[in-house]
Enzyme design. Structure first.
Site, PDB file in Angstrom:
ATOM      1  N   LYS A  51       0.813  -1.225   0.000  1.00 37.69           N
ATOM      2  CA  LYS A  51       0.000   0.000   0.000  1.00 37.69           C
ATOM      3  C   LYS A  51       0.840   1.265   0.000  1.00 37.69           C
ATOM      4  CE  LYS A  51      -3.369  -2.892   0.198  1.00 37.69           C
ATOM      5  NZ  LYS A  51      -3.962  -3.314  -1.071  1.00 37.69           N
ATOM      6  N   GLU A 107      -1.002   7.942   7.550  1.00 38.11           N
ATOM      7  CA  GLU A 107      -1.878   8.823   6.777  1.00 38.11           C
ATOM      8  C   GLU A 107      -2.662   9.678   7.742  1.00 38.11           C
ATOM      9  OE1 GLU A 107      -4.691   6.899   4.187  1.00 38.11           O
ATOM     10  OE2 GLU A 107      -3.152   6.325   2.753  1.00 38.11           O
ATOM     11  N   HIS A 135     -15.329  -3.491   8.670  1.00 35.02           N
ATOM     12  CA  HIS A 135     -14.647  -3.631   7.392  1.00 35.02           C
ATOM     13  C   HIS A 135     -15.240  -4.701   6.488  1.00 35.02           C
ATOM     14  CE1 HIS A 135     -11.859  -0.690   8.798  1.00 35.02           C
ATOM     15  NE2 HIS A 135     -11.581  -1.418   9.860  1.00 35.02           N
ATOM     16  N   ARG A 192      -8.507  -7.292  -8.659  1.00 29.59           N
ATOM     17  CA  ARG A 192      -9.317  -8.498  -8.848  1.00 29.59           C
ATOM     18  C   ARG A 192     -10.746  -8.110  -9.196  1.00 29.59           C
ATOM     19  NH1 ARG A 192      -9.358  -7.541  -3.127  1.00 29.59           N
ATOM     20  NH2 ARG A 192     -11.466  -6.868  -2.599  1.00 29.59           N
TER      21      ARG A 192
HETATM   22  C1  MV4 Z   1      -8.750   5.533   6.110  1.00 31.57           C
HETATM   23  C2  MV4 Z   1      -9.831   6.105   6.804  1.00 31.57           C
HETATM   24  C3  MV4 Z   1      -9.730   7.434   7.150  1.00 31.57           C
HETATM   25  N1  MV4 Z   1      -8.622   8.132   6.850  1.00 31.57           N
HETATM   26  N2  MV4 Z   1      -7.677   6.290   5.805  1.00 31.57           N
HETATM   27  C4  MV4 Z   1     -10.199   1.025   6.369  1.00 31.57           C
HETATM   28  C5  MV4 Z   1      -9.692  -0.184   5.657  1.00 31.57           C
HETATM   29  C6  MV4 Z   1      -8.596   0.262   4.771  1.00 31.57           C
HETATM   30  N3  MV4 Z   1      -8.724  -0.343   3.490  1.00 31.57           N
HETATM   31  C7  MV4 Z   1      -8.706   1.747   4.709  1.00 31.57           C
HETATM   32  N4  MV4 Z   1      -9.629   2.147   5.725  1.00 31.57           N
HETATM   33  C8  MV4 Z   1      -9.772   3.448   6.078  1.00 31.57           C
HETATM   34  N5  MV4 Z   1      -8.736   4.256   5.751  1.00 31.57           N
HETATM   35  C9  MV4 Z   1      -7.627   7.553   6.175  1.00 31.57           C
HETATM   36  N6  MV4 Z   1      -6.528   8.256   5.896  1.00 31.57           N
HETATM   37  C10 MV4 Z   1     -10.924   5.299   7.101  1.00 31.57           C
HETATM   38  C11 MV4 Z   1     -10.889   3.968   6.756  1.00 31.57           C
HETATM   39  C12 MV4 Z   1     -12.047   3.211   7.101  1.00 31.57           C
HETATM   40  C13 MV4 Z   1     -12.862   2.651   6.111  1.00 31.57           C
HETATM   41  C14 MV4 Z   1     -12.564   2.766   4.762  1.00 31.57           C
HETATM   42  C15 MV4 Z   1     -13.379   2.211   3.809  1.00 31.57           C
HETATM   43  C16 MV4 Z   1     -14.520   1.526   4.205  1.00 31.57           C
HETATM   44  C17 MV4 Z   1     -14.819   1.395   5.512  1.00 31.57           C
HETATM   45  C18 MV4 Z   1     -14.010   1.939   6.491  1.00 31.57           C
HETATM   46  C19 MV4 Z   1     -14.338   1.799   7.829  1.00 31.57           C
HETATM   47  C20 MV4 Z   1     -13.528   2.334   8.789  1.00 31.57           C
HETATM   48  C21 MV4 Z   1     -12.367   3.031   8.423  1.00 31.57           C
END
Ligand code: MV4
Length: 502
Positions: free
Chosen positions: A116, A201, A236, A293
């Protein structure tokens, strides 16, 4: 060019892929674990081979056995579906070495997006907006990270470079608590991915999760098929996806779509992929990651574009050009997908296992059900609890919601508990109806308390009913299923909602 496809997966997605192969005249080879001897994908394929015991690492993750079966059966292509081996660079490389077409991107694209931090660095160079954070790749020490953190600002997120699914992710509110959280994030990432590397981040609060479907061929043509709104999730795990997002207008859609295409091009992407974005309250959007994917939620995109994404994957893997230019992609109506999981929404969503004794699957206008299970099939604890995807299409979002309510009412599954009551409650929620939700909605603002829990007596009645109906006896007076309370006002609500959004 290949003519025989091994499907290295199980469940609904294996069935979905077999269907596309059939329609294109391609032969199919299924693989299965001991728990899946009677699974639908085994029945639908031309041939099927046993992999081993039920646990994934002894069956669907056995790359060596799968490649061996491909050789023995004469399969000259492998479709990995999602999960299992789908995003394993080494597996994709091995296929290429053996002269087997991997139906997916190049190993180098999988690798570039799999790390990532590397993905961030790569797309930044291509002018793609990312959340402010670290921009180095490779191992960063705690000293490095503690030094950089104040310039990013708090609150921030520690994320695992091998990431995905929120594992190894920690919210940090101050520099003082950071060393402890770094240690626990690294520990969790190490045990989940065998890689304790992390990056930083800035935390984007109250964001929506919106992703773009990408399709690319080996001639350098890259297009997007619009977005999916994926904010309705819990821990998630996505629970519902829809297209288009009620949050985007045409201008933002075009901007994000262009950026998504640019991100895919930055890793020479080929085949189907997804660019994930966070979109904040002020409509700023940031690249989050790319999934290299086919995704669970691809059907909502198929419903609003009319494009068969799996057929298109097979087409470009056979060296053909995409069937559509960006201008030829037309969007029509609104689609919603509910993931039907074998879990109990009244008991903290604990998985529910057992044999499905009866089921009635909704059909009718605008309804699609993708499933790998049927009455008589046993749900085991070995795999993902998702047993079906209920997808509906409507001219408008409001009509799609009404259609989803109707389809959820029709759906009967007896033998395991499912999250259908959760989806019914969601369809009644004013915030969902109004499109006012972000990724925290289910965990923080949503409650099942007003939902009617199916009692033992009710499920017995439902079982009897299912039997009756399956014998063509339509004694509907015995029906004791839940109906939506707001039925009478639905049309009024739709009228109001649509006037508001004209
Ligand atoms: C984040 C975020 C807020 N700020 N990055 C959660 C899983 C991972 N793939 C990335 N995620 C997040 N990254 C920053 N800089 C909030 C989340 C996040 C989230 C993202 C997508 C779908 C659901 C989520 C649930 C909680 C937190």
């Amino acid at each position: 060019m290949f003519n025989k496809v091994l499907i290295a997966n199980r469940g609904e997605i294996a069935v979905r892929i077999i269907r596309a192969c059939r329609e294109l005249g391609l032969e199919t080879v299924a693989v299965f674990s001991e728990a899946d001897r009677n699974a639908l994908h085994v029945r639908y394929a031309d041939e099927a081979y046993l992999l081993g015991p039920a646990p994934s690492r002894e069956s669907y993750l056995r790359a060596d056995k799968i490649l061996d079966i491909a050789r023995k059966s004469g399969a000259n292509a492998i479709h990995p579906g999602y999960g299992f081996l789908a995003e394993r660079e080494d597996f994709a490389s091995k296929c290429a070495e053996l002269g087997i077409t991997f139906i997916g991107p190049k190993p180098s694209s999988i690798a570039a997006m799999g790390d990532k931090a590397e993905a961030r660095a790569t797309v930044i160079k291509a002018g793609v907006p990312v959340v402010p954070g670290t921009e180095d790749v490779g191992n960063m020490t705690n000293d490095d990270l503690l030094r950089i953190a104040p310039s990013i600002g708090f609150p921030l997120l520690i994320k695992a470079t091998a990431g995905g699914g929120g594992k190894g992710m920690r919210e940090v509110r101050s520099l003082e608590e950071m060393p402890t959280l770094l240690a626990s994030a690294r520990r969790e990432a190490e045990s989940a991915f065998g890689d304790g590397n992390v990056y930083l981040e800035k935390l984007v609060e109250g964001a929506r999760h919106i992703e773009f479907q990408i399709m690319a061929d080996s001639f350098g043509n890259v297009i997007h098929l619009g977005e999916r709104e994926c904010s309705i999730q819990r821990r998630h795990q996505k629970l519902l996806e829809e297209a288009p997002s009620p949050f985007l207008d045409d201008e933002l859609r075009q901007k994000m779509g262009d950026v998504a295409v640019r991100a895919a091009k930055s890793v020479d992407y080929v085949n189907a992929g997804t660019i994930e974005f966070l979109v904040d309250k002020d409509r700023n959007f940031f690249f989050l990651e790319m999934n290299t994917r086919l995704q669970v939620e691809h059907p909502v995109t198929e419903m609003v574009t009319g494009i068969d994404i799996v057929a298109e994957q097979l087409r470009v893997a056979r060296g053909r050009q995409l069937s559509y230019t960006q201008e030829q992609v037309q969007f029509k109506g609104h689609a919603i997908e509910c993931r039907v999981n074998a879990e109990d929404p009244f008991n903290n969503f604990v998985p529910s296992t057992g044999r499905i004794t009866h089921s009635l699957i909704p059909t009718g206008p605008g309804v699609r059900v993708d499933t790998g299970v049927y009455p008589g099939f046993e749900i085991t604890p070995f795999y993902d609890p998702m047993i079906a995807k209920l997808i509906v299409w409507g001219e408008t979002r409001a009509q799609a919601i009404l259609r989803m309510r109707r389809a959820l009412e029709e759906y009967r599954i007896v033998g395991v508990r499912t999250n259908i009551p959760f989806h019914q409650t969601l369809m009644d929620s004013h915030r969902f109806m109004g499109g006012q939700f972000d990724t925290r909605f289910v965990e923080e603002r949503f409650s099942m308390d007003d939902a009617i829990e199916p009692s033992e007596a009710n499920s017995e009645i439902a079982a009897i009913l299912a039997t009756l109906v399956s014998h063509n006896e339509t004694e509907r007076s015995a029906q004791k299923v839940r109906r939506n309370e707001r039925d009478a006002s639905n049309w009024k609500w739709v009228g109001r909602w649509e006037r508001m959004h004209r």
